[in-house]
Design an enzyme around this catalytic site. Structure first.
Site, PDB file in Angstrom:
ATOM      1  N   ASP A 120      -5.338 -35.860 -60.894  1.00 27.92           N
ATOM      2  CA  ASP A 120      -5.932 -36.282 -62.087  1.00 27.92           C
ATOM      3  C   ASP A 120      -5.044 -37.171 -62.774  1.00 27.92           C
ATOM      4  OD1 ASP A 120      -3.752 -34.961 -62.970  1.00 27.92           O
ATOM      5  OD2 ASP A 120      -4.517 -33.054 -63.723  1.00 27.92           O
TER       6      ASP A 120
ATOM      7  N   ASP B 223     -12.140 -27.675 -59.157  1.00 25.97           N
ATOM      8  CA  ASP B 223     -10.674 -27.253 -59.003  1.00 25.97           C
ATOM      9  C   ASP B 223     -10.157 -26.286 -60.437  1.00 25.97           C
ATOM     10  OD1 ASP B 223      -8.500 -28.629 -61.100  1.00 25.97           O
ATOM     11  OD2 ASP B 223     -10.268 -29.545 -61.389  1.00 25.97           O
TER      12      ASP B 223
ATOM     13  N   CYS C 200     -12.388  -8.200 -47.024  1.00 22.57           N
ATOM     14  CA  CYS C 200     -11.779  -9.574 -46.724  1.00 22.57           C
ATOM     15  C   CYS C 200     -11.077  -9.693 -45.697  1.00 22.57           C
ATOM     16  CB  CYS C 200     -10.944  -9.976 -47.977  1.00 22.57           C
ATOM     17  SG  CYS C 200     -10.054 -11.397 -47.842  1.00 22.57           S
TER      18      CYS C 200
ATOM     19  N   CYS D 267      -8.421 -11.992 -44.958  1.00 27.95           N
ATOM     20  CA  CYS D 267      -7.281 -12.848 -45.119  1.00 27.95           C
ATOM     21  C   CYS D 267      -5.970 -12.144 -44.639  1.00 27.95           C
ATOM     22  CB  CYS D 267      -7.309 -13.090 -46.817  1.00 27.95           C
ATOM     23  SG  CYS D 267      -6.427 -11.858 -47.821  1.00 27.95           S
TER      24      CYS D 267
ATOM     25  N   CYS E 188      -5.075  -8.910 -46.757  1.00 27.05           N
ATOM     26  CA  CYS E 188      -5.997  -7.724 -46.549  1.00 27.05           C
ATOM     27  C   CYS E 188      -5.867  -7.035 -45.205  1.00 27.05           C
ATOM     28  CB  CYS E 188      -7.391  -8.101 -46.999  1.00 27.05           C
ATOM     29  SG  CYS E 188      -7.629  -8.424 -48.654  1.00 27.05           S
TER      30      CYS E 188
ATOM     31  N   HIS F 234      -4.376 -14.352 -51.233  1.00 24.24           N
ATOM     32  CA  HIS F 234      -5.699 -13.805 -50.972  1.00 24.24           C
ATOM     33  C   HIS F 234      -6.694 -14.365 -52.151  1.00 24.24           C
ATOM     34  CE1 HIS F 234      -8.754 -10.385 -51.627  1.00 24.24           C
ATOM     35  NE2 HIS F 234      -8.686 -10.750 -52.714  1.00 24.24           N
TER      36      HIS F 234
END
Length: 379
Positions: A94, A268, A306, A308, A311, A337
């Site tokens: 940015d 974002d 989930c 991930c 998890c 996560h």
């Protein structure tokens, strides 16, 4: 050849949302996409390898913070931001404008730029369109953002009109100061608050300059969700179909889906890592605050739906213990996560567009997540 190229793959027949691909000097990524935020050349608590493994193809870094520490000259000497932080995917930086306006109480806007104080040391600083371009050219990001004024919400029409006109003039100066158009794409930022006439004026000014991509700024700054969606509905159609569209600072699951339905390609936000540090987690069944006492003996995963790393390997009780005792590993597990959740959510959004069912997906997700319930808790 432009440094940034957008490829339209498919338009959802049900909603008009678009599936696309953005090509950059450091690889391509499919859209709609959520970009994890690495403010100071790192996504907090995460390694680049972990981000790659979860499917993140682009991250965002911050011009203002990297200018102050370590300095753009050091990053340039290291070979650019990609080498400095060991990230070989795409990077968007940015312009630093948002931080100038949000972190400094003492600032003075003039035509040349903005005078303000360093939020760390109190030192007097000046940031102009030319300086913002110089810093980003030194960083070597794939996508750069034009320097704009970030007006508050709400703002009177007269103030916003002056702000939009200044942002348009600054955009021209950014294009003139941009030294690396062959390998860095510069996006313009459409401003105008909630005013349709000013959004039209801003979009007309900026599209006439033929940037390789466009952002919609000045949203997610305190306005209600219905105002954001209304602004997107009349602003997104003003932007070129053949170029990427980026909604700045938006990261809640409902807004990502609603934004995609309204034609946005890129998003974002610091939200997933910020709330993770407080033990707040996004799950397929809604918001979960793992710090709460009721999870002290809960030996189930954060989200049973989930897959991930967090998890698959750890329980709510364990993660709660880590967060309550301020253990860094707990921050890593919750951050992983939440980022994984949003990256995978956008994969589901893209698949729903492929299958012409994004509207149905929205209804199913909102129902399961609890957004349709009275007094539903959001982020």
């Amino acid at each position: 050849m432009t440094a940034i190229r957008y490829e339209l793959i498919k338009t959802c027949k049900q909603t008009g949302a678009r599936l696309g691909r953005v090509h950059t000097p450091h690889g391509s990524f499919e859209t709609p996409v959520f970009m994890p935020v690495g403010t100071q050349a790192t996504v907090k608590t995460m390694s680049p390898e972990e981000l790659t493994d979860m499917g993140a193809g682009i991250i965002l870094s911050n011009t203002y913070h990297l200018w102050l520490r370590p300095g753009e000259d050091i990053i340039e000497e290291a070979g650019g931001l990609h080498k400095f932080m060991n990230w070989d995917g795409s990077i968007l930086t940015d312009s630093g404008g948002f931080q100038v306006f949000s972190l400094s109480d003492l600032r003075r806007i003039e035509e040349e730029g903005v005078h303000f104080r360093n939020h760390i040391s109190g030192e007097k600083l000046f940031l102009s369109p030319e300086k913002a371009m110089h810093i980003q050219n030194s960083l070597g990001s794939d996508i750069m953002m034009a320097f704009d004024e970030c007006p508050p919400y709400p703002a009177e029409h007269k103030y916003m009109k002056n702000s939009v006109e200044r942002t348009s003039r600054w955009a021209e100066r950014c294009l003139e100061a941009h030294k690396r158009p062959h390998d860095q794409g510069l996006f313009g930022i459409v401003q105008g608050g909630e005013y349709e006439d000013l959004r039209k004026q801003s979009a007309k000014d900026l599209t006439s300059l033929d940037f390789p991509g466009y952002a919609i700024g000045g949203l997610s700054v305190g306005e209600p969700k219905d105002v954001m969606n209304r602004v997107l509905e009349f602003t997104t159609p003003l932007l070129p179909d053949e170029k990427p569209r980026y909604l700045m600072g938006v990261g809640s699951p409902d807004s990502l889906i609603d934004g995609a339905i309204r034609g946005i390609d890129m998003f974002d936000c610091v939200l997933p890592t910020r709330i993770a540090r407080n033990g707040t987690l996004m799950t397929s069944e809604g918001r979960l605050v793992v710090r709460n006492a009721k999870y002290a003996r809960d030996f189930s995963p954060i989200d049973p739906n989930c897959d991930c790393y967090t998890c698959k390997n750890y329980t709510r009780a364990y993660v709660r213990h880590l967060i309550k005792t301020d253990e860094t590993f707990g921050l890593r597990l919750t951050s992983y996560h939440n980022l994984y959740f949003l990256v995978k959510l956008m994969e589901q959004v893209r698949q729903a567009i492929r299958e012409d069912r994004l509207g149905d997906f929205r209804e199913e997700f909102f129902e399961q997540y609890g957004f349709n319930k009275p007094n539903a808790k959001n982020f």
